[in-house]
Structures are given as structure tokens and as C-alpha cells.
Design a protein around this motif. Structure first.
Motif, PDB file in Angstrom:
ATOM      1  N   VAL A  19       0.703  -1.081   0.398  1.00  0.00           N
ATOM      2  CA  VAL A  19       0.107  -0.367  -0.109  1.00  0.00           C
ATOM      3  C   VAL A  19       1.296   1.229  -0.137  1.00  0.00           C
ATOM      4  O   VAL A  19       1.249   1.377   1.191  1.00  0.00           O
ATOM      5  N   LEU A  20       0.518   2.247  -0.871  1.00  0.00           N
ATOM      6  CA  LEU A  20       1.699   3.640  -1.259  1.00  0.00           C
ATOM      7  C   LEU A  20       0.449   4.487  -0.170  1.00  0.00           C
ATOM      8  O   LEU A  20      -0.363   4.398  -0.418  1.00  0.00           O
ATOM      9  N   VAL A  21       1.187   5.665   1.258  1.00  0.00           N
ATOM     10  CA  VAL A  21       0.666   5.670   1.656  1.00  0.00           C
ATOM     11  C   VAL A  21       1.152   7.358   0.937  1.00  0.00           C
ATOM     12  O   VAL A  21       2.236   7.747   0.696  1.00  0.00           O
ATOM     13  N   GLU A  22      -0.140   8.149  -0.094  1.00  0.00           N
ATOM     14  CA  GLU A  22       0.448   9.317  -0.196  1.00  0.00           C
ATOM     15  C   GLU A  22      -0.055  10.207   0.751  1.00  0.00           C
ATOM     16  O   GLU A  22      -1.482  11.338   0.268  1.00  0.00           O
ATOM     17  N   GLY A  36      -9.528   6.326   0.086  1.00  0.00           N
ATOM     18  CA  GLY A  36      -8.712   4.864  -0.177  1.00  0.00           C
ATOM     19  C   GLY A  36      -9.636   2.992   0.141  1.00  0.00           C
ATOM     20  O   GLY A  36      -8.432   2.925   0.555  1.00  0.00           O
ATOM     21  N   LEU A  37     -10.829   3.223   0.918  1.00  0.00           N
ATOM     22  CA  LEU A  37     -11.940   2.649   1.477  1.00  0.00           C
ATOM     23  C   LEU A  37     -10.472   1.806   3.096  1.00  0.00           C
ATOM     24  O   LEU A  37     -10.890   0.909   3.055  1.00  0.00           O
ATOM     25  N   PRO A  38     -10.701   3.356   3.684  1.00  0.00           N
ATOM     26  CA  PRO A  38     -10.078   2.695   4.738  1.00  0.00           C
ATOM     27  C   PRO A  38     -11.542   2.311   5.663  1.00  0.00           C
ATOM     28  O   PRO A  38     -12.210   2.945   5.806  1.00  0.00           O
ATOM     29  N   GLU A  39     -11.143   1.233   6.365  1.00  0.00           N
ATOM     30  CA  GLU A  39     -12.565   0.694   7.417  1.00  0.00           C
ATOM     31  C   GLU A  39     -12.256   1.703   8.908  1.00  0.00           C
ATOM     32  O   GLU A  39     -11.706   2.496   8.866  1.00  0.00           O
ATOM     33  N   THR A  40     -13.049   1.345   9.661  1.00  0.00           N
ATOM     34  CA  THR A  40     -13.632   2.382  11.058  1.00  0.00           C
ATOM     35  C   THR A  40     -12.085   2.728  11.309  1.00  0.00           C
ATOM     36  O   THR A  40     -11.542   3.121  12.119  1.00  0.00           O
ATOM     37  N   ALA A  41     -11.045   1.368  12.158  1.00  0.00           N
ATOM     38  CA  ALA A  41      -9.926   1.987  13.293  1.00  0.00           C
ATOM     39  C   ALA A  41      -8.575   2.587  12.010  1.00  0.00           C
ATOM     40  O   ALA A  41      -8.522   3.188  12.697  1.00  0.00           O
ATOM     41  N   VAL A  42      -8.635   2.387  10.451  1.00  0.00           N
ATOM     42  CA  VAL A  42      -8.073   3.532   9.751  1.00  0.00           C
ATOM     43  C   VAL A  42      -8.474   4.990   9.510  1.00  0.00           C
ATOM     44  O   VAL A  42      -7.604   5.391   9.788  1.00  0.00           O
ATOM     45  N   ARG A  43      -9.535   5.342   9.833  1.00  0.00           N
ATOM     46  CA  ARG A  43     -10.047   6.287   9.639  1.00  0.00           C
ATOM     47  C   ARG A  43      -9.952   7.076  11.186  1.00  0.00           C
ATOM     48  O   ARG A  43      -9.848   8.360  11.233  1.00  0.00           O
ATOM     49  N   ILE A  66      -5.172  18.463   4.342  1.00  0.00           N
ATOM     50  CA  ILE A  66      -4.262  17.087   4.168  1.00  0.00           C
ATOM     51  C   ILE A  66      -4.552  16.813   4.192  1.00  0.00           C
ATOM     52  O   ILE A  66      -5.816  15.904   4.442  1.00  0.00           O
ATOM     53  N   THR A  67      -4.826  15.983   2.511  1.00  0.00           N
ATOM     54  CA  THR A  67      -5.572  14.700   2.234  1.00  0.00           C
ATOM     55  C   THR A  67      -4.032  13.215   1.773  1.00  0.00           C
ATOM     56  O   THR A  67      -3.282  13.577   1.394  1.00  0.00           O
ATOM     57  N   VAL A  68      -4.562  12.052   2.472  1.00  0.00           N
ATOM     58  CA  VAL A  68      -3.692  10.927   2.872  1.00  0.00           C
ATOM     59  C   VAL A  68      -4.738   9.944   1.705  1.00  0.00           C
ATOM     60  O   VAL A  68      -6.096  10.067   2.115  1.00  0.00           O
ATOM     61  N   ASN A  69      -3.899   9.282   0.706  1.00  0.00           N
ATOM     62  CA  ASN A  69      -4.532   8.541  -0.140  1.00  0.00           C
ATOM     63  C   ASN A  69      -4.031   7.449  -0.128  1.00  0.00           C
ATOM     64  O   ASN A  69      -3.085   7.115  -0.024  1.00  0.00           O
ATOM     65  N   LEU A  70      -4.496   6.502   0.548  1.00  0.00           N
ATOM     66  CA  LEU A  70      -4.272   4.891   0.621  1.00  0.00           C
ATOM     67  C   LEU A  70      -4.321   4.163  -0.433  1.00  0.00           C
ATOM     68  O   LEU A  70      -5.454   3.849  -0.965  1.00  0.00           O
ATOM     69  N   ALA A  71      -3.318   4.552  -1.939  1.00  0.00           N
ATOM     70  CA  ALA A  71      -2.943   3.351  -2.801  1.00  0.00           C
ATOM     71  C   ALA A  71      -2.713   2.190  -2.844  1.00  0.00           C
ATOM     72  O   ALA A  71      -2.259   1.576  -2.237  1.00  0.00           O
ATOM     73  N   PRO A  72      -3.743   1.492  -3.439  1.00  0.00           N
ATOM     74  CA  PRO A  72      -4.223   0.923  -4.551  1.00  0.00           C
ATOM     75  C   PRO A  72      -6.038   1.535  -3.905  1.00  0.00           C
ATOM     76  O   PRO A  72      -6.232   0.646  -3.015  1.00  0.00           O
TER      77      PRO A  72
END
Length: 506
Positions: A19-22, A36-43, A66-72
Motif C-alpha cells: 500500500v502506498l501512503v500518499e 482509499g477504502l479505510p475501515e473504522t480503525a484506519v479512519r 491534509i489529504t491521505v490517499n491509501l493506494a490502491p
């Protein structure tokens, strides 16, 4: 610098996709957004990261967006492992650490509010993936030993976010964590010498160990079925290095201790009330079940007919393929399940059918319903079906000990060496290779065909007979099975003989 990239691994079972954290900083309404489809614990990592950075003495960009994108983007993200990569991405995007220091590093770890690093589960699969990618793995101290099991991987561990930042700034160096090769567990295993009598059942246990065959014990209560099954791990060979890593990876995903049973083959014995998800794996976020926790080991199912029939039927495919595929609407998982099934059952609901000590009180209809809980296709996949009768009192009280597990294990190891020269254990030998290894003469083929017709055995059961006969030949040091081995192998299909309604001339 307004954009920073951090490599990490997603905690998705035994698969550890990158996973690339942008992290991007921009002018606009202050705040932090995760996509990037984060579930509750990630949010919820937004608040953990904010507090950890502030309490550790770093600047949190409160005036920028601040924008954090979890790719893919189409891969669901779960767990607290993304806290550390997100924090480092914010520090790099705000130019508090150099972006170049993160290029060859993978990071994972959960952050406490004061900046301490907390351990996460599923580290070993991530470590193996990082090794394949030839990157250094940076993670919490409590996960360091587990990650170091992946030999050839550079592991750097820290206890606090400030230690990680100092390392990336070149102000201090996190030493490479090393772990002395773990020694196999020396926990005592139950010895086969403690089992009195039951010579046929002991023989079947040895055959099962030698060829990797599935085994079913049937008999009245108190005849030693569970006792026999618990002795199987003691006559199996130790795990190889690769097998030990595979077993440890499953335990890592399940959050279990990896080193306590290192090198020992798993022995799992779930209760008969276990659900399908508990047995084969599943859930809304699929996790390994008992058949995966028994990978390269033994799965013991006591009181087999008491399991829900639907639960037992889902094991049919893994028994053949050695893996389980779990599909959900939004995700799919594949878990290894190369286990050896050992089961035990009573012959009827009261348990005393054929027991000379006590008369059976069940009606024929009750017995039929009880035994029909096990489907024919499931029984076809069990190579050895052995009756375990009640012992007379004089055998129970006789002070005689049978062969020890160490003695039996020597014969098992010798038989397995012959099988591995063919490329597979007999239980998993491909059909064409099985026929070539057996090479039955025409007279034996005709005799075997007559017996199979009388017993009404399926094609799968026929191949199971050949596999067991080949294992018996390996134990005897013979080049191929002959009539005595074929007769003994058919004798181990005792439940098939009852279902077929015939008696073998064997």
C-alpha cells in the motif's frame, strides 16, 4: 514539499499487498481526509496521528489541508498498522524529515497518543513480502522478533515515534534487529507407548503418519480414540524451515504466539459446536479458521457426527486442494489448509453398538440417521476408517507397554523418504504417478475390481485404497503393493464395507 510517499503493507490475511501512503498538503480549509477504502480503525488514525505528532514535539500542519490517499484505492484497508506511515508521510510532506529517507523503507505500526509504537498483528507475512521487495522494514519493538524470522530482511525496530524520526534524520541509528534462529519447541508430546492394546488402530495411526492419510476412528466411548489421535503428532517428522514459516504466518495473522510451538506440527481440536466460519475461516473480514491453523499439522474432530453436516461438507474441497478460498462481496481471501484430518465417532447415538460391555438401546432408524450425518463424498476422502473396539479388562490391567513414538517415528521417516523421492506424499500423489508407482499386474487388477464392485466403492475410494496400499509397501520396503498390502488397505475401509452391505474376500 507538499507531497510525500510512504511504503507499507496491508494486513489482509496471508496476502500482504503493498500500500502506498500518499500525503498531500494544500491550501484550503484546514483538516485531514483519508481516502482509499479505510475501515473504522484506519479512519480513527487521524486523531491518533495528530496527538502522537503533537505530544512527540513535532509540528502538525493545522493551517493546511491534509489529504491521505491509501493506494490502491479498491483495496480495503484495516487495522492500526497505517498510523506510522501516515505520521511519517505528514512529516515528510511538511519538510520535517527528508522524503529520500523513506524511499527504500517500509513502515508499519500503531501509534499511542503519546507517540509510543504499539505492535500490530500479521507482521510475518508483511515481512516476507518486504524481503521479496528488497526493502528495509521499520516497525515497533514488540514486533521485531516476529519480523526477523524472515531471514535476509533488514529489520529496524523502535519504541517511540521520536526514535524513528531521529533515525531518518541521521541523528541516531536504529540497529538492525537480529534474532537467533528459534529452536524447535521441546514441549513433551504424548507417547504412543502409553496406549495399551488396539493393535489395528495403532497400525492405522502409523500408516496415516507415513503417508499423510486422513483417518477415522469409530468405536464405543472409552476405547482410546482420542488418546490415539493425540499421539499422532509424536510420530510425525518435524517441520521444515519453510513449513515452520508457513505455520507461523497463519498464527501471526490470528494474533497467536509464534515461537511457543516453533517447529512442532499444529494439533487443533475444535469443539463440535464450531461454526463453518470457525472451522474453515470467514467473517465479514475473512480470517483463517481451524483448518488453516492446522496447516502442515493435524485437525482432530471428536464426535464427528455431532458437527453440523453443512459445516463438515465445506471441508471437502480443502481436503483435496490443500487451501480454502473465501469470497465476500467486497473481498476475497485464500488461506492454506494442507492439514491431516483425524476424526473419532461413536457407532450409534448411545455409543454402544457392538460393545460387549453394554447393550445398545438405539433403534435401527436412529442408527441410520446418526451414521447418515456423514456423507459418502466426505467418507470417500478419509483413507483409513478403523473400528476401535472395547478392550477386555485383562488387557487394560496388563502391565505391558507398546512401541514408543520414537520407534514408530523411525519407520515413518524411512517410508516418507521413499515417497519424497517420488515428489509427493502418497496421500497427495497425482493420479498418473500413483498408477505408475503401484504398477499392479493384471491378476491383481481383476481381483481388486471384483472386490471394489462387491463393496460398491467409488472411483475416489479406489484411488484411496491404492494410496494406502502404496504406503503399506513403503513401510515394508517393497517396490510396489502386492496382494497382502491391497487386502490390508481394503480392510481399512470398514465404514465403506458397512455401507456397501458386503463382505470382502480379503
Amino acid at each position: 514539499m507538499a507531497l510525500a510517499l510512504v511504503h507499507t503493507r496491508a494486513g489482509l490475511g496471508l496476502e500482504a499487498p503493498e500500500v502506498l501512503v500518499e500525503v498531500h498538503l494544500a491550501n484550503g480549509l484546514p483538516g485531514m481526509t483519508l481516502v482509499g477504502l479505510p475501515e473504522t480503525a484506519v479512519r480513527e488514525s487521524r486523531e491518533r496521528v495528530r496527538s502522537a505528532l503533537t505530544n512527540a514535539g513535532f509540528d502538525f500542519p493545522t493551517t493546511r489541508r491534509i489529504t491521505v490517499n491509501l493506494a490502491p484505492a479498491d483495496l480495503p484497508k484495516e487495522g492500526g498498522r497505517f498510523d506510522l506511515p501516515i505520521a511519517l508521510g505528514i512529516l515528510a510532506a511538511s519538510e520535517q524529515i527528508p522524503v529520500a529517507s523513506l524511499e527504500s523503507v517500509e513502515c508499519l505500526g500503531e501509534l499511542a497518543l503519546d507517540g509510543r509504537l504499539r505492535p500490530v498483528s500479521g507482521v510475518l507475512p508483511a515481512a516476507l513480502a518486504a524481503r521479496r521487495a528488497e526493502r528495509t522494514l521499520l516497525l515497533p519493538e514488540d514486533n521485531a522478533d516476529e519480523a526477523a524470522l524472515a531471514e535476509g530482511l533488514t529489520v529496524q525496530a523502535a519504541g517511540h515515534l521520536s526514535e524513528v524520526v531521529a533515525h531518518l534524520l541521521g541523528q541516531a541509528t536504529l540497529p538492525a534487529h537480529t534474532l537467533t534462529a528459534p529452536t524447535p519447541s521441546r514441549a513433551p508430546l504424548a507417547d504412543l507407548a502409553e496406549v495399551r492394546g488396539q493393535h489395528q488402530a495403532r497400525r492405522a495411526l502409523e500408516v496415516a503418519a507415513a503417508g499423510g492419510h486422513n483417518l477415522l476412528f469409530a468405536g464405543p466411548p472409552g476405547t482410546g480414540k482420542t488418546m490415539l489421535a493425540s499421539r499422532l503428532p509424536g510420530i510425525l517428522p518435524p517441520l521444515s524451515a519453510d513449513e515452520a514459516l508457513e505455520v507461523a504466518s497463519v498464527r501471526s495473522v490470528c494474533g497467536l504466539d509464534l515461537l511457543a510451538q516453533w517447529g512442532q506440527r499444529p494439533f487443533r481440536s475444535p469443539h463440535h459446536t464450531a461454526s463453518g466460519a470457525a472451522l474453515v475461516g470467514g467473517g465479514s473480514r475473512p480470517r483463517p479458521g481451524e483448518i488453516s491453523l492446522a496447516h502442515h499439522g493435524v485437525l482432530f474432530l471428536d464426535e464427528l457426527p455431532q458437527f453440523d453436516r453443512g459445516v463438515l461438507e465445506v471441508m471437502r474441497e480443502p481436503l483435496e486442494s490443500g487451501e480454502i478460498h473465501i469470497a465476500r462481496a467486497s473481498r476475497q481471501r485464500r488461506f492454506p489448509a494442507r492439514f491431516q484430518l483425524v476424526a473419532a465417532m461413536n457407532p450409534c447415538p448411545c455409543g454402544h453398538l457392538g460393545d460387549p460391555r453394554q447393550a445398545c438401546v438405539c433403534t435401527p432408524a436412529q442408527i441410520q440417521r446418526y451414521q447418515s450425518r456423514l456423507s459418502g463424498p466426505l467418507l470417500d476422502r478419509i483413507d483409513l476408517q478403523v473400528e476401535v473396539p472395547a478392550l477386555p479388562p485383562d488387557q487394560l490391567t496388563r502391565d505391558t507397554r507398546g512401541e514408543s513414538s520414537a520407534t514408530v517415528r523411525e519407520r515413518v521417516l524411512a517410508a516418507r523418504e521413499r515417497q519424497l523421492a517420488r515428489g509427493h506424499l502418497n496421500a497427495r500423489l497425482p493420479g498418473a504417478a500413483l498408477e505408475a508407482a503401484c504398477a499392479l499386474p493384471e491378476a491383481e487388477r481383476v481381483w481388486l475390481a471384483e472386490v471394489l464392485t462387491r463393496l460398491k466403492l467409488s472411483a475416489r475410494a479406489y484411488h484411496r485404497v491404492l494410496r494406502v496400499a502404496l504406503t503399506l509397501a513403503d513401510l515394508a520396503g517393497a517396490s510396489r503393493p502386492e496382494r497382502p498390502q491391497l487386502m490390508e488397505a481394503i480392510g481399512y475401509r470398514q465404514l465403506d464395507r458397512l455401507r456397501g452391505g458386503g463382505e470382502s474376500s480379503a
